[in-house]
Motif scaffolding. Structure first.
Motif, PDB file in Angstrom:
ATOM      1  N   HIS A  87       0.826  -1.204   0.000  1.00 24.43           N
ATOM      2  CA  HIS A  87       0.000   0.000   0.000  1.00 24.43           C
ATOM      3  C   HIS A  87       0.863   1.258   0.000  1.00 24.43           C
ATOM      4  O   HIS A  87       0.501   2.260  -0.631  1.00 24.43           O
ATOM      5  N   GLN A  88       1.993   1.214   0.686  1.00 27.62           N
ATOM      6  CA  GLN A  88       2.912   2.358   0.664  1.00 27.62           C
ATOM      7  C   GLN A  88       3.419   2.639  -0.753  1.00 27.62           C
ATOM      8  O   GLN A  88       3.706   3.772  -1.111  1.00 27.62           O
TER       9      GLN A  88
ATOM     10  N   ILE B  35       1.660 -12.596  -6.775  1.00 27.30           N
ATOM     11  CA  ILE B  35       1.783 -11.138  -6.778  1.00 27.30           C
ATOM     12  C   ILE B  35       1.637 -10.547  -8.176  1.00 27.30           C
ATOM     13  O   ILE B  35       1.512  -9.339  -8.328  1.00 27.30           O
ATOM     14  N   ASP B  36       1.589 -11.400  -9.209  1.00 24.86           N
ATOM     15  CA  ASP B  36       1.500 -10.847 -10.567  1.00 24.86           C
ATOM     16  C   ASP B  36       0.116 -10.277 -10.875  1.00 24.86           C
ATOM     17  O   ASP B  36      -0.104  -9.722 -11.948  1.00 24.86           O
ATOM     18  N   GLY B  37      -0.832 -10.391  -9.938  1.00 25.53           N
ATOM     19  CA  GLY B  37      -2.165  -9.817 -10.169  1.00 25.53           C
ATOM     20  C   GLY B  37      -2.382  -8.501  -9.448  1.00 25.53           C
ATOM     21  O   GLY B  37      -3.510  -8.070  -9.250  1.00 25.53           O
ATOM     22  N   LEU B  38      -1.281  -7.867  -9.035  1.00 23.17           N
ATOM     23  CA  LEU B  38      -1.386  -6.610  -8.291  1.00 23.17           C
ATOM     24  C   LEU B  38      -2.153  -5.539  -9.057  1.00 23.17           C
ATOM     25  O   LEU B  38      -2.099  -5.475 -10.281  1.00 23.17           O
ATOM     26  N   VAL B  39      -2.819  -4.675  -8.288  1.00 27.45           N
ATOM     27  CA  VAL B  39      -3.576  -3.570  -8.873  1.00 27.45           C
ATOM     28  C   VAL B  39      -2.826  -2.269  -8.623  1.00 27.45           C
ATOM     29  O   VAL B  39      -2.447  -1.968  -7.493  1.00 27.45           O
ATOM     30  N   VAL B  40      -2.598  -1.518  -9.698  1.00 28.53           N
ATOM     31  CA  VAL B  40      -2.059  -0.163  -9.568  1.00 28.53           C
ATOM     32  C   VAL B  40      -3.222   0.783  -9.852  1.00 28.53           C
ATOM     33  O   VAL B  40      -3.709   0.846 -10.980  1.00 28.53           O
TER      34      VAL B  40
ATOM     35  N   TYR C   3      -6.621  -4.276  22.212  1.00 26.56           N
ATOM     36  CA  TYR C   3      -6.219  -3.556  20.990  1.00 26.56           C
ATOM     37  C   TYR C   3      -6.839  -4.185  19.746  1.00 26.56           C
ATOM     38  O   TYR C   3      -7.354  -3.486  18.869  1.00 26.56           O
ATOM     39  N   LEU C   4      -6.793  -5.520  19.669  1.00 28.55           N
ATOM     40  CA  LEU C   4      -7.363  -6.202  18.497  1.00 28.55           C
ATOM     41  C   LEU C   4      -8.887  -6.189  18.540  1.00 28.55           C
ATOM     42  O   LEU C   4      -9.540  -6.058  17.499  1.00 28.55           O
ATOM     43  N   THR C   5      -9.465  -6.303  19.747  1.00 27.97           N
ATOM     44  CA  THR C   5     -10.928  -6.230  19.870  1.00 27.97           C
ATOM     45  C   THR C   5     -11.438  -4.929  19.267  1.00 27.97           C
ATOM     46  O   THR C   5     -12.411  -4.910  18.501  1.00 27.97           O
ATOM     47  N   GLU C   6     -10.763  -3.831  19.584  1.00 26.70           N
ATOM     48  CA  GLU C   6     -11.153  -2.516  19.075  1.00 26.70           C
ATOM     49  C   GLU C   6     -11.057  -2.468  17.541  1.00 26.70           C
ATOM     50  O   GLU C   6     -11.953  -1.953  16.865  1.00 26.70           O
ATOM     51  N   LEU C   7      -9.974  -3.025  16.994  1.00 30.21           N
ATOM     52  CA  LEU C   7      -9.803  -2.997  15.534  1.00 30.21           C
ATOM     53  C   LEU C   7     -10.792  -3.925  14.825  1.00 30.21           C
ATOM     54  O   LEU C   7     -11.278  -3.594  13.739  1.00 30.21           O
ATOM     55  N   PHE C   8     -11.079  -5.094  15.425  1.00 30.70           N
ATOM     56  CA  PHE C   8     -12.077  -5.981  14.813  1.00 30.70           C
ATOM     57  C   PHE C   8     -13.434  -5.281  14.752  1.00 30.70           C
ATOM     58  O   PHE C   8     -14.166  -5.397  13.767  1.00 30.70           O
ATOM     59  N   LYS C   9     -13.773  -4.527  15.792  1.00 32.20           N
ATOM     60  CA  LYS C   9     -15.042  -3.776  15.773  1.00 32.20           C
ATOM     61  C   LYS C   9     -15.030  -2.741  14.649  1.00 32.20           C
ATOM     62  O   LYS C   9     -16.011  -2.567  13.933  1.00 32.20           O
ATOM     63  N   LYS C  10     -13.903  -2.043  14.502  1.00 30.23           N
ATOM     64  CA  LYS C  10     -13.800  -1.027  13.446  1.00 30.23           C
ATOM     65  C   LYS C  10     -13.925  -1.660  12.059  1.00 30.23           C
ATOM     66  O   LYS C  10     -14.564  -1.117  11.165  1.00 30.23           O
ATOM     67  N   ALA C  11     -13.274  -2.825  11.882  1.00 30.02           N
ATOM     68  CA  ALA C  11     -13.259  -3.471  10.564  1.00 30.02           C
ATOM     69  C   ALA C  11     -14.579  -4.169  10.253  1.00 30.02           C
ATOM     70  O   ALA C  11     -15.067  -4.101   9.114  1.00 30.02           O
ATOM     71  N   PHE C  12     -15.171  -4.858  11.250  1.00 34.56           N
ATOM     72  CA  PHE C  12     -16.312  -5.735  10.993  1.00 34.56           C
ATOM     73  C   PHE C  12     -17.659  -5.108  11.357  1.00 34.56           C
ATOM     74  O   PHE C  12     -18.702  -5.689  11.084  1.00 34.56           O
ATOM     75  N   ILE C  13     -17.627  -3.925  11.968  1.00 39.15           N
ATOM     76  CA  ILE C  13     -18.889  -3.236  12.273  1.00 39.15           C
ATOM     77  C   ILE C  13     -18.877  -1.867  11.571  1.00 39.15           C
ATOM     78  O   ILE C  13     -19.588  -1.660  10.594  1.00 39.15           O
ATOM     79  N   ASP C  14     -18.006  -0.956  12.029  1.00 37.57           N
ATOM     80  CA  ASP C  14     -17.977   0.403  11.452  1.00 37.57           C
ATOM     81  C   ASP C  14     -17.585   0.392   9.976  1.00 37.57           C
ATOM     82  O   ASP C  14     -18.192   1.080   9.156  1.00 37.57           O
ATOM     83  N   GLY C  15     -16.547  -0.364   9.629  1.00 37.29           N
ATOM     84  CA  GLY C  15     -16.003  -0.318   8.266  1.00 37.29           C
ATOM     85  C   GLY C  15     -16.508  -1.400   7.337  1.00 37.29           C
ATOM     86  O   GLY C  15     -16.130  -1.428   6.163  1.00 37.29           O
ATOM     87  N   LEU C  16     -17.393  -2.269   7.836  1.00 38.20           N
ATOM     88  CA  LEU C  16     -17.841  -3.395   7.007  1.00 38.20           C
ATOM     89  C   LEU C  16     -18.536  -2.892   5.730  1.00 38.20           C
ATOM     90  O   LEU C  16     -18.239  -3.370   4.635  1.00 38.20           O
ATOM     91  N   HIS C  17     -19.411  -1.936   5.883  1.00 47.06           N
ATOM     92  CA  HIS C  17     -20.117  -1.380   4.721  1.00 47.06           C
ATOM     93  C   HIS C  17     -19.707   0.071   4.460  1.00 47.06           C
ATOM     94  O   HIS C  17     -20.348   0.765   3.674  1.00 47.06           O
ATOM     95  N   ASN C  18     -18.660   0.509   5.121  1.00 48.55           N
ATOM     96  CA  ASN C  18     -18.151   1.870   4.942  1.00 48.55           C
ATOM     97  C   ASN C  18     -16.618   1.791   4.861  1.00 48.55           C
ATOM     98  O   ASN C  18     -15.919   2.011   5.851  1.00 48.55           O
ATOM     99  N   PRO C  19     -16.096   1.450   3.670  1.00 49.24           N
ATOM    100  CA  PRO C  19     -14.677   1.110   3.513  1.00 49.24           C
ATOM    101  C   PRO C  19     -13.697   2.150   4.049  1.00 49.24           C
ATOM    102  O   PRO C  19     -12.615   1.800   4.501  1.00 49.24           O
ATOM    103  N   ILE C  20     -14.087   3.420   4.051  1.00 44.32           N
ATOM    104  CA  ILE C  20     -13.170   4.479   4.482  1.00 44.32           C
ATOM    105  C   ILE C  20     -12.816   4.347   5.967  1.00 44.32           C
ATOM    106  O   ILE C  20     -11.794   4.858   6.439  1.00 44.32           O
ATOM    107  N   LEU C  21     -13.664   3.634   6.723  1.00 42.18           N
ATOM    108  CA  LEU C  21     -13.449   3.496   8.175  1.00 42.18           C
ATOM    109  C   LEU C  21     -12.605   2.273   8.549  1.00 42.18           C
ATOM    110  O   LEU C  21     -12.349   2.044   9.726  1.00 42.18           O
ATOM    111  N   ARG C  22     -12.185   1.493   7.553  1.00 42.07           N
ATOM    112  CA  ARG C  22     -11.411   0.282   7.867  1.00 42.07           C
ATOM    113  C   ARG C  22      -9.999   0.636   8.357  1.00 42.07           C
ATOM    114  O   ARG C  22      -9.349   1.496   7.765  1.00 42.07           O
ATOM    115  N   PRO C  23      -9.520  -0.030   9.412  1.00 41.47           N
ATOM    116  CA  PRO C  23      -8.155   0.231   9.878  1.00 41.47           C
ATOM    117  C   PRO C  23      -7.134  -0.120   8.795  1.00 41.47           C
ATOM    118  O   PRO C  23      -7.319  -1.084   8.043  1.00 41.47           O
ATOM    119  N   ILE C  24      -6.063   0.671   8.715  1.00 47.55           N
ATOM    120  CA  ILE C  24      -5.011   0.403   7.732  1.00 47.55           C
ATOM    121  C   ILE C  24      -4.071  -0.669   8.269  1.00 47.55           C
ATOM    122  O   ILE C  24      -4.069  -0.987   9.467  1.00 47.55           O
TER     123      ILE C  24
END
Length: 503
Positions: free
Chosen positions: A168-169, A196-201, A320-341
């Protein structure tokens, strides 16, 4: 043995050889052959590829490969984390990529307990996210020597997070991150991202696939029916990688899928799958929405301990992981911008490793568990309670003279546990760029004559602030309740505050 020679399309002076016995290893879109010395593989696309695809491959094997090769921690990424293609070839109009051969640790030594049908097979991640393969009653369970312990999967998840972070960097997306495209070895705690040959730019190289079932982001499935050119159609990108990554981490640590619960959305199996993983996806452990809970009769049918979120809820992975799982699987599940990096996952995993305690039961399969912040912790896997006193260390950093601020970083102590430079100072970041010198322990904890002690191995300014005493290198200090120990007096240096719990 039929040895075929092919030329590089990047530099025609480079020649590669592979063995063609008429029986290539068949992948999803490629046929794979191996060099006579097994140092590299030649993976040919089964179908003819278009101009844009060829251009994307050229960029992956030159520009992006060189970016990693000439960047920080290049050996870590190219030798450990990726099997990155480094050249492209053509034969009879069909293109192929040259990929380094997999490290020997990523092949099964034994395989199943009952038979050896997968001996020497590749350790794709799927083997280690499926409960049945670790159920001793199951005839195809994997040999215990191949499985590692719970701590192994934290390091595996750290390595995958770093691999995604690096891509991603560079502005890339994997597009098909799944347990099929990651090799893991729990014994050496290693992980390697492949295909890795299917990478998206973004804006230059479009995705070739929409992903692998179980890991496709809801927005991709929801718009799958639209024409590929429709502006509302969502194709794999960095945000969809940030859905697949936590699904992988969740499956490695808890060995179940976060969205495969008891709710049936449609009697048509195909429609149900698209809804359950797409538009209607709901986290099986959603604290406020129980609609997709795993049902007890399913567990009886599957006969697996790991399938039951009541016995091993996601909260056993620590705060720490509980908080991120909530962000990824609740807040960011249908709102991609909220997913943890990816960097957030790496940091949370590293901080969680500092909360891990060994289980005192020698027969416990998992061997480790995350401290649950209670005065009477016990292993969630086998139920064995912790015996004796337990030092809990909260870290503070030096903000300015005589001002120490809390770090939101805790360190659990066990016999013979090490302290490192990244604990002593926030100037040393625990990431893939650590030097061999930075990786050396600067102290260790030991339970000695019924007392907890900290031995100073390499902290020149270590001081017991409670008693205003310097603790010289090669001396030790007793760890007592309420004690404050300064590990480093530099800016960013840390102080330990000790709480000693008893049960």
């Amino acid at each position: 043995m039929n040895i075929i020679k092919v030329k590089s399309v990047i530099d025609p002076s480079k020649i590669y050889e592979y063995v063609d016995d008429g029986n290539p290893k068949v992948g999803g879109v490629k046929d794979v052959y191996f060099s006579p010395d097994k140092k590299y593989a030649v993976a040919f696309f089964r179908d003819f590829i278009d101009f844009n695809h060829k251009e994307s491959i050229k960029k992956i094997v030159t520009l992006y490969h060189n970016n990693i090769k000439n960047g920080n921690s290049s050996e870590y990424f190219l030798d450990e984390i990726y099997r990155w293609p480094y050249d492209a070839v053509e034969k009879n109009g069909k293109w192929g990529v040259i990929v380094p051969f997999y490290n020997g640790k990523f092949f099964f030594k034994k395989g199943y307990t009952a038979n050896e049908t997968i001996k020497n097979g590749e350790k794709v991640g799927k083997w280690f996210t499926t409960p049945s393969f670790r159920n001793k009653q199951y005839p195809l369970s994997l040999d215990r020597s191949e499985l590692g312990d719970w701590l192994s999967y934290f390091q595996i998840a750290i390595n995958i997070s770093r691999g995604v972070k690096k891509m991603h960097q560079m502005g890339l997306a994997h597009s098909d991150l799944s347990y099929n495209n990651v090799l893991v070895d729990p014994v050496t705690k290693s992980a390697c991202i492949i295909d890795i040959d299917g990478l998206v730019v973004p804006g230059l190289i479009p995705p070739k696939v929409i992903g692998t079932a179980d890991f496709i982001a809801p927005e991709v499935l929801k718009t799958k029916h639209l024409n590929i050119g429709d502006p509302n159609r969502i194709l794999p990108n960095q945000k969809t990688d940030l859905h697949a990554l936590p699904v992988l981490i969740y499956m490695y640590l808890l060995r179940r899928h976060p969205f495969r619960g008891g709710k049936i959305w449609d009697l048509d199996a195909e429609k149900d799958e698209i809804l359950a993983m797409g538009e209607k996806a709901v986290f099986i452990e959603h604290p406020e929405n129980p609609i997709n809970r795993v049902k007890t009769d399913h567990l009886k049918k599957w006969n697996i301990f790991w399938g039951d979120p009541k016995k091993s809820p996601f909260t056993i992975t620590g705060p720490y992981l509980t908080e991120l799982f909530k962000k990824a699987f609740i807040d960011g599940l249908h709102n991609p911008i909220l997913r943890p990096i990816a960097n957030e996952w790496e940091t949370a995993l590293l901080k969680t490793v500092d909360l891990i305690q060994p289980c005192s039961n020698p027969d416990c399969d998992e061997k480790w568990y995350v401290f649950d912040n209670t005065s009477a912790p016990k292993c969630p896997f086998c139920g064995t309670p912790h015996k004796g006193s337990l030092p809990v260390i909260d870290l503070y950093y030096k903000f300015k003279d005589n001002v120490w601020k809390p770090e939101n970083h805790r360190l659990m102590v066990y016999h013979n546990q090490y302290l490192f430079k990244w604990h002593a100072s926030r100037k040393v970041i625990r990431n893939e760029s650590l030097t061999p010198e930075d990786k050396k322990p600067v102290g260790y904890f030991t339970f000695y004559q019924n007392k907890w002690m900290l031995v100073n191995q390499g902290m020149p300014s270590m001081k017991d602030l409670s008693e205003n005493k310097v603790i010289p290198v090669n001396s030790m200090v007793e760890i007592r309740d309420g004690k404050k120990i300064m590990l480093s007096d530099e800016e960013g240096g840390r102080l330990m505050y000790i709480t000693l719990t008893h049960n």
